[in-house]
Design a protein around this motif. Structure first.
Motif, PDB file in Angstrom:
ATOM      1  N   SER A 129      33.216  -8.889  41.157  1.00 61.65           N
ATOM      2  CA  SER A 129      34.648  -9.133  41.203  1.00 61.65           C
ATOM      3  C   SER A 129      35.401  -8.967  39.907  1.00 61.65           C
ATOM      4  O   SER A 129      34.645  -9.828  39.095  1.00 61.65           O
ATOM      5  N   VAL A 130      36.331  -8.464  39.719  1.00 63.40           N
ATOM      6  CA  VAL A 130      36.836  -8.256  38.346  1.00 63.40           C
ATOM      7  C   VAL A 130      38.317  -8.350  38.378  1.00 63.40           C
ATOM      8  O   VAL A 130      39.073  -8.242  39.484  1.00 63.40           O
ATOM      9  N   THR A 131      38.963  -9.002  37.124  1.00 68.37           N
ATOM     10  CA  THR A 131      40.556  -9.074  36.989  1.00 68.37           C
ATOM     11  C   THR A 131      40.741  -8.385  36.064  1.00 68.37           C
ATOM     12  O   THR A 131      40.333  -8.678  34.820  1.00 68.37           O
ATOM     13  N   ARG A 132      41.650  -7.088  36.195  1.00 68.32           N
ATOM     14  CA  ARG A 132      42.265  -6.615  34.934  1.00 68.32           C
ATOM     15  C   ARG A 132      43.498  -7.182  34.206  1.00 68.32           C
ATOM     16  O   ARG A 132      44.405  -7.513  35.237  1.00 68.32           O
ATOM     17  N   GLN A 133      43.795  -7.373  33.321  1.00 69.39           N
ATOM     18  CA  GLN A 133      45.051  -7.644  32.519  1.00 69.39           C
ATOM     19  C   GLN A 133      45.798  -6.538  32.162  1.00 69.39           C
ATOM     20  O   GLN A 133      45.596  -5.583  32.096  1.00 69.39           O
ATOM     21  N   GLY A 134      47.214  -6.932  31.898  1.00 72.64           N
ATOM     22  CA  GLY A 134      48.160  -5.816  31.443  1.00 72.64           C
ATOM     23  C   GLY A 134      48.682  -5.128  32.282  1.00 72.64           C
ATOM     24  O   GLY A 134      48.502  -5.177  33.503  1.00 72.64           O
ATOM     25  N   ALA A 135      49.194  -3.922  31.990  1.00 69.63           N
ATOM     26  CA  ALA A 135      49.928  -3.039  33.019  1.00 69.63           C
ATOM     27  C   ALA A 135      48.980  -2.453  34.102  1.00 69.63           C
ATOM     28  O   ALA A 135      47.790  -2.027  33.547  1.00 69.63           O
ATOM     29  N   GLY A 136      49.308  -2.490  35.173  1.00 71.15           N
ATOM     30  CA  GLY A 136      48.253  -2.122  36.318  1.00 71.15           C
ATOM     31  C   GLY A 136      47.108  -2.829  36.542  1.00 71.15           C
ATOM     32  O   GLY A 136      46.141  -2.608  37.187  1.00 71.15           O
ATOM     33  N   GLY A 137      47.207  -4.157  36.026  1.00 75.87           N
ATOM     34  CA  GLY A 137      46.185  -5.100  36.397  1.00 75.87           C
ATOM     35  C   GLY A 137      46.132  -5.576  37.583  1.00 75.87           C
ATOM     36  O   GLY A 137      47.102  -5.469  38.555  1.00 75.87           O
ATOM     37  N   GLY A 138      45.161  -6.388  37.914  1.00 79.92           N
ATOM     38  CA  GLY A 138      45.037  -6.580  39.274  1.00 79.92           C
ATOM     39  C   GLY A 138      43.369  -7.194  39.651  1.00 79.92           C
ATOM     40  O   GLY A 138      42.703  -7.191  38.814  1.00 79.92           O
TER      41      GLY A 138
END
Length: 477
Positions: free
Chosen positions: A96-105
């Protein structure tokens, strides 16, 4: 939640993670790399290809060496997601990962094999006053210099032991930043302990000559250098004002509004503990490390650890460590037959042994003293997040606490944002001391996901995972 599939997922883009990715790519393994930082390089090569410093050469040749490795990675076309937090790894190898910035989620990545290359963290250094403003770790100060070009504005006092203490002092001097003093807490018995490992250290003369050159440069700069410091106390009301230290039984004082502490590094084992990997206590390095086979594989099939996260050996050893794990993954996925795997592994093991030859010498020389691992002053804060003191831990031991998990229940020790990273090893040593038993008998915190704080909004967010080819990069244009 969106699920993305990949053959090999590498968590961490330091030297071990990058080397593993490049090796896997060479054997045609579909590979993806995640990292929390905006640029690849890890701590040792942080921002090496995007340095904010006018002249990155002030950080030394070892730092600049990482530029070629990072640039190879950037040109490779390997899928790379920066600013991405892997906060849970399941037994089914879904991450399970969480992305930061534009297009994050938030999304999940399903992998056939995982290489964890999370690196090391600074060992806790709980001395009286270490929570005052104006006191920080040498590693943290070095991160600020590498990532943002932020340098101390006042002469710093560096205190503790280990190679990084002297490397950072040299880097500051090289950058024209004054160093007020170095207070070395290495025990006088350290050199005698290390003498028995000189033979191995001579197999890696580059490390010894580098250390001697750092000492010569510090001496030429006229920095006050005090050896065999026996006790430390940061003095101040609302912030650091001075440092009190003891040498040969005599107390001394030095004015200091900036104190940088360091007593070595230990493997970052939060991820491996959270997924149930077996760990063992390393008496030579005084830390926990995951149990690994000759390829870096844990007791959980197809989950590997590479680099300092599996035991402290340094950046140069991290690269062959990462490549060995990738070679085994390629073999297991059918991209490399046994003969080619073993042939490739032979040279990698030789490199790993060569760079690891210095470790027994360094581990013996810079073994942190008991007084700085288990504070005698009961008022010294051990758990910074929840403000639990050494005296609190000793009192809980007297009340019958047999391990860190009980102290967590009684006092919230280890329940703060760091989730025990900066108190776990100290709490275990204090409990072992109070009970008169070895540290392995006391154990460690049970680590649960999320291994780092994640907001409810991030958990609720959904993201449509872009194709690997379309997102090959994440590298800045």
């Amino acid at each position: 939640m969106t699920v993305k599939n990949v053959d090999l997922l590498i968590v961490g883009a330091g030297p071990a993670g990058i080397a593993a990715a490049l090796e896997a790519r060479a054997h045609r393994v579909d590979t993806m790399v995640l990292d929390e930082n905006p640029y690849p390089g890890g701590q040792i090569y942080r921002n090496v290809s995007h340095s904010p410093l006018a002249d990155p050469a002030v950080l030394g040749a070892d730092y600049l060496r990482g530029r070629a490795l990072v640039e190879d990675f950037e040109r490779s076309g390997i899928a790379y997601w920066p600013q991405t937090l892997a906060w849970q790894i399941g037994a089914d190898k879904r991450v399970s990962v969480t992305r930061q910035g534009a297009g994050g989620g938030t999304l999940q990545i399903a992998a056939k094999a995982i290489v964890i290359a999370g690196g090391a963290q600074e060992r806790p250094f709980p001395v009286p006053g270490w929570t005052l403003p104006g006191v920080m770790g040498v590693g943290a100060a070095q991160t600020l210099l590498k990532s943002a070009g932020l340098a101390p504005q006042v002469p710093a006092v560096l205190a503790g032991c280990g190679p990084l203490l002297y490397l950072f002092a040299w880097q500051l001097i090289n950058a024209g930043i004054p160093v007020r003093a170095i207070l070395d807490t290495t025990e006088s018995a350290g050199l005698r302990r290390a003498f028995g490992h000189v033979g191995g250290a001579l197999r890696a003369p580059g490390y010894l000559s580098k250390g001697l050159s750092l000492l010569r440069a510090i001496r030429r700069a006229g920095v006050t250098h005090v050896k065999h410091v026996e006790a430390l106390r940061v003095l101040g009301d609302k912030r650091a004002e001075a440092l009190e230290y003891t040498v040969g039984g005599h107390k001394r004082r030095i004015e200091a509004s900036l104190v940088l502490l360091h007593q070595g590094v230990i493997p970052n084992t939060q991820i491996t503990r959270s997924i149930g990997c077996d760990h063992a206590w390393d008496e030579a390095q005084l830390c926990w490390r995951p149990r690994l086979d000759a390829w870096g594989e844990t007791n959980l099939a197809d989950i590997f650890v590479a680099g300092d996260g599996g035991g402290i050996a340094g950046a140069l050893a991290a690269e062959p460590s990462g490549r060995l794990a990738a070679v085994q993954v390629a073999h297991r996925l059918g991209s490399l037959d046994t003969s080619k795997r073993d042939s490739r592994a032979l040279s990698l093991r030789r490199a790993l042994d060569r760079h690891g030859a210095i470790r027994p010498f360094l581990d013996a020389l810079y073994r942190p003293a008991e007084a700085f691992r288990r504070p005698a002053d009961d008022s010294t804060i051990v758990c910074r997040c929840e403000e639990v003191t050494a005296g609190d831990v000793r009192e809980m031991a007297r009340l019958g606490c047999v391990g860190p998990n009980q102290t967590k229940s009684f006092s919230r020790c280890g329940m703060g944002p760091c989730q025990g990273r900066f108190c776990g090893i100290t709490v275990a040593e204090l409990l072992a001391e109070a009970q008169g038993c070895p540290v392995p008998d006391v154990g460690y915190y049970r680590i649960r996901a999320p291994i780092k704080p994640v907001t409810l909004g991030e958990l609720a967010a959904a993201v449509t995972a872009p194709e690997i080819v379309g997102e090959r990069a994440g590298f800045p244009k």
